[in-house]
Enzyme design. Sequence first.
Site, short mmCIF file in Angstrom:
data_model
loop_
_atom_site.label_atom_id
_atom_site.label_comp_id
_atom_site.label_asym_id
_atom_site.label_seq_id
_atom_site.Cartn_x
_atom_site.Cartn_y
_atom_site.Cartn_z
N LYS A 192 0.87 -1.17 0.00
CA LYS A 192 0.00 0.00 0.00
C LYS A 192 0.91 1.22 0.00
O LYS A 192 1.43 1.62 1.04
CB LYS A 192 -0.92 -0.02 1.22
CG LYS A 192 -2.04 1.04 1.17
CD LYS A 192 -1.55 2.39 1.61
CE LYS A 192 -2.57 3.47 1.43
NZ LYS A 192 -2.00 4.83 1.58
N GLU A 268 9.75 1.80 10.81
CA GLU A 268 10.80 2.82 10.64
C GLU A 268 10.08 4.16 10.64
O GLU A 268 9.32 4.47 9.72
CB GLU A 268 11.57 2.60 9.33
CG GLU A 268 12.88 3.37 9.28
CD GLU A 268 12.73 4.74 8.63
OE1 GLU A 268 12.68 5.74 9.41
OE2 GLU A 268 12.68 4.80 7.41
N CYS A 302 13.50 11.35 6.75
CA CYS A 302 13.26 11.00 8.15
C CYS A 302 14.49 11.21 9.02
O CYS A 302 14.37 11.54 10.20
CB CYS A 302 12.76 9.56 8.26
SG CYS A 302 13.81 8.36 7.43
N GLU A 402 9.17 17.01 14.32
CA GLU A 402 9.67 16.65 13.00
C GLU A 402 8.95 17.51 11.96
O GLU A 402 7.78 17.27 11.65
CB GLU A 402 9.45 15.17 12.73
CG GLU A 402 10.09 14.70 11.43
CD GLU A 402 9.87 13.23 11.17
OE1 GLU A 402 10.76 12.61 10.55
OE2 GLU A 402 8.82 12.70 11.56
#
Length: 499
Positions: A192, A268, A302, A402
Amino acid sequence: MTKEYTRDYWENVLSGLKPEGRHFIDGAHRAASSGETFTRIRPMDGKPGAQLARGNAADIDAAVASARAAFENGVWRKKEPLEKKKIMLKWAELIRAHGDELAMLETIDVGKPVMASLGVDVRLCADGIQFYAEMIDKMYDEVAPTGPNARALVRKVPIGVIGAITPWNYPMIIDAWKLGPSIAAGNSVVLKPAEQSSLSAIRLAELGFEAGLPAGVFNVVTGYGEETGKPLALHMDVDMIAFTGSTEVGKLIMGYAAQSNVKRVALELGGKSPLVVFEDADLDAAAVCAAWGCFYNSGETCHASTRLIVQRSVQDKLIEKIEAVTRSDIALKHPLDPSAQIGALIEEEHMNKVLAMIAAGEKEGARRAFGAERVLSETGGYYVSPGVFVDMTNDMSLARQEIFGPVLAAIPFDTEEEALRIANDTIYGLAGAVFTKDMDRAHRLSESIHAGTVWINTYDMSNFATPFGGFKQSGFGRDRSVHAIDKYCDYKTIWQQFG
């Protein structure tokens, strides 16, 4: 003859592109069971892009059923290792052969420079599939020590049906991180992709099938997270979910695994990585790494080095060098311009979120050194210039959250102990770096920073031989390297008794 990659060349590639937007299930394209579609808006110019199938739980059911049948029938897992290896190597070569097309699909989906899509994303996707292909005929089982009247085999066996949910920032690369080891291990996969970046995933599935992957081994279902990702994570016939994305969604994935069949989970997740610079460091090298480590891919990485933890005595000098590198080397341009180094943010909503976080940071007292503003608005696209905020403290929102944009938070320190405390004062633990000429200090800090990867006097250097993943709320499980194979396998003991 070497190609000349000009703006006109890429415009011609774009004009000739006919993206496929339907699911790929059981070796064929399928419209959504509901008949619904959604339109992807192109980040580079805000124009309507491809139409994609809007999947739902029924489409996930169909894909999982196909993957389960392929696994149970053994059409892939029971093939001779050498034959599987040849098929995956052919898949890697097809990815390379269709590199320009794949690069353009990636660029119109996510807004990154097309030359980066080609030279980095396509290349590393193909390399990843090849890396795991070459492992297939080199995976050995074990014979455990026993007494003379028994023989115990320890077999490494595939888990079954893997649900992979991947993000929009590096779609092809992270798809390969999941697909390579899981398929090499003998599993079947339902992928997906993020709704923002589905086009390259569909094409990868087509190329895998063309290379010889049996129907059902690799399926793609497109759609929104709540409508497709959630049913995949809750599915009772999925044995594992491998997820890359935000920490917030990663927590939901863990909950879905517990609510359903206690499926395995590998996560992750996010990061707020520290780049620590001492006054004795090579400031020119540190400036290059700080700029590229934070601003590459418009900050949508990331493990971006978004926290610059710099010794107070050299902060101003280092910021000047970072600004010089940014203005001279990191060109923000239209993604089809071959000289572009960074391009658009993923979508308007995300751009507005980044700008809102910048505004909130300024209200808290963060001081803008340069950049961090919306630019190229005349294109209709979603562009924010690289920028740095200085004289910050680690409790400010720009240092905690973030941002996933090209914004660097500079936090001064005075002592080594203070630098380490700031570096570890975060919920994340994905990556970090230390810049110093004192190797004793470099190794002291690299061991003490709580992160899955720590670089010394460099940033973002890696290859497929090294595992990638995080500590703390940056997740668990590792992508890349031989160790990634392990998470897609189980150990089975077969004991034979004699006499």
